[in-house]
Design a protein around this motif. Structure first.
Motif, PDB file in Angstrom:
ATOM      1  N   TYR A 235       0.819  -1.216   0.000  1.00  0.00           N
ATOM      2  CA  TYR A 235       0.000   0.000   0.000  1.00  0.00           C
ATOM      3  C   TYR A 235       0.852   1.266   0.000  1.00  0.00           C
ATOM      4  O   TYR A 235       0.478   2.277  -0.608  1.00  0.00           O
ATOM      5  CB  TYR A 235      -0.970  -0.012   1.176  1.00  0.00           C
ATOM      6  CG  TYR A 235      -2.218  -0.810   0.861  1.00  0.00           C
ATOM      7  CD1 TYR A 235      -3.232  -0.255   0.089  1.00  0.00           C
ATOM      8  CD2 TYR A 235      -2.358  -2.119   1.290  1.00  0.00           C
ATOM      9  CE1 TYR A 235      -4.365  -0.986  -0.238  1.00  0.00           C
ATOM     10  CE2 TYR A 235      -3.477  -2.861   0.974  1.00  0.00           C
ATOM     11  CZ  TYR A 235      -4.483  -2.285   0.203  1.00  0.00           C
ATOM     12  OH  TYR A 235      -5.592  -3.027  -0.134  1.00  0.00           O
ATOM     13  N   ILE A 236       1.986   1.211   0.648  1.00  0.00           N
ATOM     14  CA  ILE A 236       2.894   2.358   0.614  1.00  0.00           C
ATOM     15  C   ILE A 236       3.376   2.592  -0.819  1.00  0.00           C
ATOM     16  O   ILE A 236       3.435   3.735  -1.297  1.00  0.00           O
ATOM     17  CB  ILE A 236       4.074   2.139   1.579  1.00  0.00           C
ATOM     18  CG1 ILE A 236       3.572   2.255   3.027  1.00  0.00           C
ATOM     19  CG2 ILE A 236       5.197   3.143   1.317  1.00  0.00           C
ATOM     20  CD1 ILE A 236       4.589   1.814   4.069  1.00  0.00           C
ATOM     21  N   ASP A 237       3.681   1.511  -1.536  1.00  0.00           N
ATOM     22  CA  ASP A 237       4.079   1.639  -2.941  1.00  0.00           C
ATOM     23  C   ASP A 237       2.959   2.271  -3.771  1.00  0.00           C
ATOM     24  O   ASP A 237       3.218   3.101  -4.648  1.00  0.00           O
ATOM     25  CB  ASP A 237       4.426   0.275  -3.524  1.00  0.00           C
ATOM     26  CG  ASP A 237       5.753  -0.271  -3.001  1.00  0.00           C
ATOM     27  OD1 ASP A 237       6.538   0.521  -2.428  1.00  0.00           O
ATOM     28  OD2 ASP A 237       5.995  -1.482  -3.164  1.00  0.00           O
ATOM     29  N   GLY A 238       1.715   1.881  -3.488  1.00  0.00           N
ATOM     30  CA  GLY A 238       0.582   2.464  -4.198  1.00  0.00           C
ATOM     31  C   GLY A 238       0.454   3.957  -3.969  1.00  0.00           C
ATOM     32  O   GLY A 238       0.221   4.742  -4.894  1.00  0.00           O
ATOM     33  N   MET A 239       0.643   4.380  -2.711  1.00  0.00           N
ATOM     34  CA  MET A 239       0.551   5.811  -2.392  1.00  0.00           C
ATOM     35  C   MET A 239       1.695   6.597  -3.035  1.00  0.00           C
ATOM     36  O   MET A 239       1.502   7.724  -3.493  1.00  0.00           O
ATOM     37  CB  MET A 239       0.565   6.010  -0.874  1.00  0.00           C
ATOM     38  CG  MET A 239      -0.642   5.432  -0.132  1.00  0.00           C
ATOM     39  SD  MET A 239      -2.224   6.093  -0.733  1.00  0.00           S
ATOM     40  CE  MET A 239      -2.745   4.740  -1.816  1.00  0.00           C
ATOM     41  N   LYS A 240       2.885   5.994  -3.079  1.00  0.00           N
ATOM     42  CA  LYS A 240       4.020   6.654  -3.725  1.00  0.00           C
ATOM     43  C   LYS A 240       3.753   6.848  -5.216  1.00  0.00           C
ATOM     44  O   LYS A 240       4.061   7.901  -5.780  1.00  0.00           O
ATOM     45  CB  LYS A 240       5.290   5.831  -3.520  1.00  0.00           C
ATOM     46  CG  LYS A 240       5.861   5.878  -2.116  1.00  0.00           C
ATOM     47  CD  LYS A 240       7.114   5.021  -2.015  1.00  0.00           C
ATOM     48  CE  LYS A 240       7.725   5.090  -0.619  1.00  0.00           C
ATOM     49  NZ  LYS A 240       8.934   4.200  -0.511  1.00  0.00           N
ATOM     50  N   LYS A 241       3.165   5.822  -5.847  1.00  0.00           N
ATOM     51  CA  LYS A 241       2.891   5.918  -7.284  1.00  0.00           C
ATOM     52  C   LYS A 241       1.838   6.981  -7.567  1.00  0.00           C
ATOM     53  O   LYS A 241       1.935   7.743  -8.546  1.00  0.00           O
ATOM     54  CB  LYS A 241       2.441   4.564  -7.830  1.00  0.00           C
ATOM     55  CG  LYS A 241       2.161   4.555  -9.328  1.00  0.00           C
ATOM     56  CD  LYS A 241       3.374   4.994 -10.139  1.00  0.00           C
ATOM     57  CE  LYS A 241       3.215   4.711 -11.620  1.00  0.00           C
ATOM     58  NZ  LYS A 241       2.065   5.373 -12.235  1.00  0.00           N
TER      59      LYS A 241
END
Length: 344
Positions: A235-241
């Motif tokens: 989910y952190i990767d999703g927010m970064k993207k």
């Protein structure tokens, strides 16, 4: 020259770990759509997805009055399967489904003739959530109206609006081809919202149509709610993207408040489905200590300074207040209550 399609509707259904019974229910709901030329594109996400070759599924396909195409590919996730479906679709409109959900056929009979009269790239419809014996209708907007893409962008970043789901929407296939918008196959969480945001950032012509088109069947045993060691990271990767998308289009300043709300919504998901999940092997005070460490990440630290309560339900507001006041045992208690509710 614009190519004229001989199919009105392409329905793309990724297939992964779904039962014959649920997939048949899904296909039978498509069969109920009347007065439209339609096709179903089933994409088996992995060579071991034998449900598509199941005799009952094959028998249904043989007797169906619409085309059902079967594709099998190596397991790369739902985003890759949807992209594969887009590339093989031939309809004027594309509609995404999950194999364990079903559709309200009457909505398409009413909406597709309407869209032929309008210059529309994206139609946003309503959906209902089925949880046990309860069915709750979700309205995005209660009136039929053209929508401003900027307003839609903001709503996508407010998860409770429903705008960030890829289903319950019709996408004009030619528009998707022209813009080249596809799902990010590097993401395995928040991929729907990230895709919808990039769609909205292309400034499509949007029409809200207040017809119930989709039944989302809540499954407490789904992988979304199961404990995974990499849950928070995904989910952190999703927010970064999503942040990268906003910065690339130079709209970060305009959508900062909504982005912060999106980050906090997913922080609450992480708290329930990761940090304080009953199956988390870390126990006792260590769970709270790890949650504190998570909150030190810049994205969470900054977003917690910019809470907009109106974007959250009452339970989520309370949880966010507890986080801000460092009442982590209360956060743990709320997460425990949430898991008990799911088991009912």
């Amino acid at each position: 020259m614009t190519q004229v399609s001989d199919t009105d509707l392409s329905i793309i259904i990724p297939v992964y770990q779904v039962s014959e019974e649920l997939l048949l229910r899904c296909l039978k709901s498509v069969q109920e759509i009347q007065d439209l030329r339609k096709e179903v594109i089933l994409v088996a996400d992995g060579p071991d997805q034998e449900v598509c070759s199941n005799p009952a599924i094959q028998a249904f396909a043989g007797e169906a009055e619409f085309k059902i195409s079967f594709y099998e590919k190596q397991h790369e996730g739902v985003s890759a399967a949807r992209n594969y479906g887009i590339d093989h679709a031939g309809g004027t409109w594309i509609f995404f489904m999950d194999a364990d959900d079903y559709i309200c056929a009457d909505a398409f009979r009413k909406v597709c003739p309407l869209l032929k009269k309008e210059e529309i790239d994206l139609a946003v419809m309503d959906y209902s959530m089925i949880q046990g014996e309860e069915c709750s209708r979700h309205y995005y907007k209660k009136e039929m109206e053209a929508m401003n893409p900027v307003c839609f962008q903001k709503d996508i970043l407010k998860p409770q609006s429903g705008a960030g789901f890829v289903w319950a929407k019709l996408y004009r296939r030619e528009w998707l081809q022209e813009t080249g918008v596809r799902f990010d196959t590097e993401l395995s969480a928040a991929e729907d919202a990230e895709f919808m945001l990039r769609v909205a950032l292309k400034n499509p012509r949007i029409l809200n149509v207040p017809y119930n088109s989709y039944y989302y069947c809540y499954n407490s045993d789904s992988a979304v709610h199961s404990f995974r060691e990499d849950y928070a990271g995904r989910y952190i990767d999703g927010m970064k993207k999503i942040r990268m998308d906003l910065e690339k289009e130079k709209v970060m300043a305009r959508l900062q408040d909504e982005y912060d709300s999106c980050v906090l919504y997913h922080l609450l998901l992480i708290a329930v489905n990761y940090s304080f999940h009953p199956e988390n092997p870390v126990t006792g005070k260590k769970r709270i200590e790890n949650f504190r460490i998570l909150l030190k990440k810049e994205m969470f630290r900054n977003s917690l300074k910019n809470v907009h309560p109106e974007n959250f339900s009452m339970t989520r507001k309370v949880t966010l207040i507890c986080i801000q006041l460092h009442l982590y045992r209360m956060v743990q208690l709320i997460a425990g209550v949430r898991h008990r509710q799911r088991r009912k």
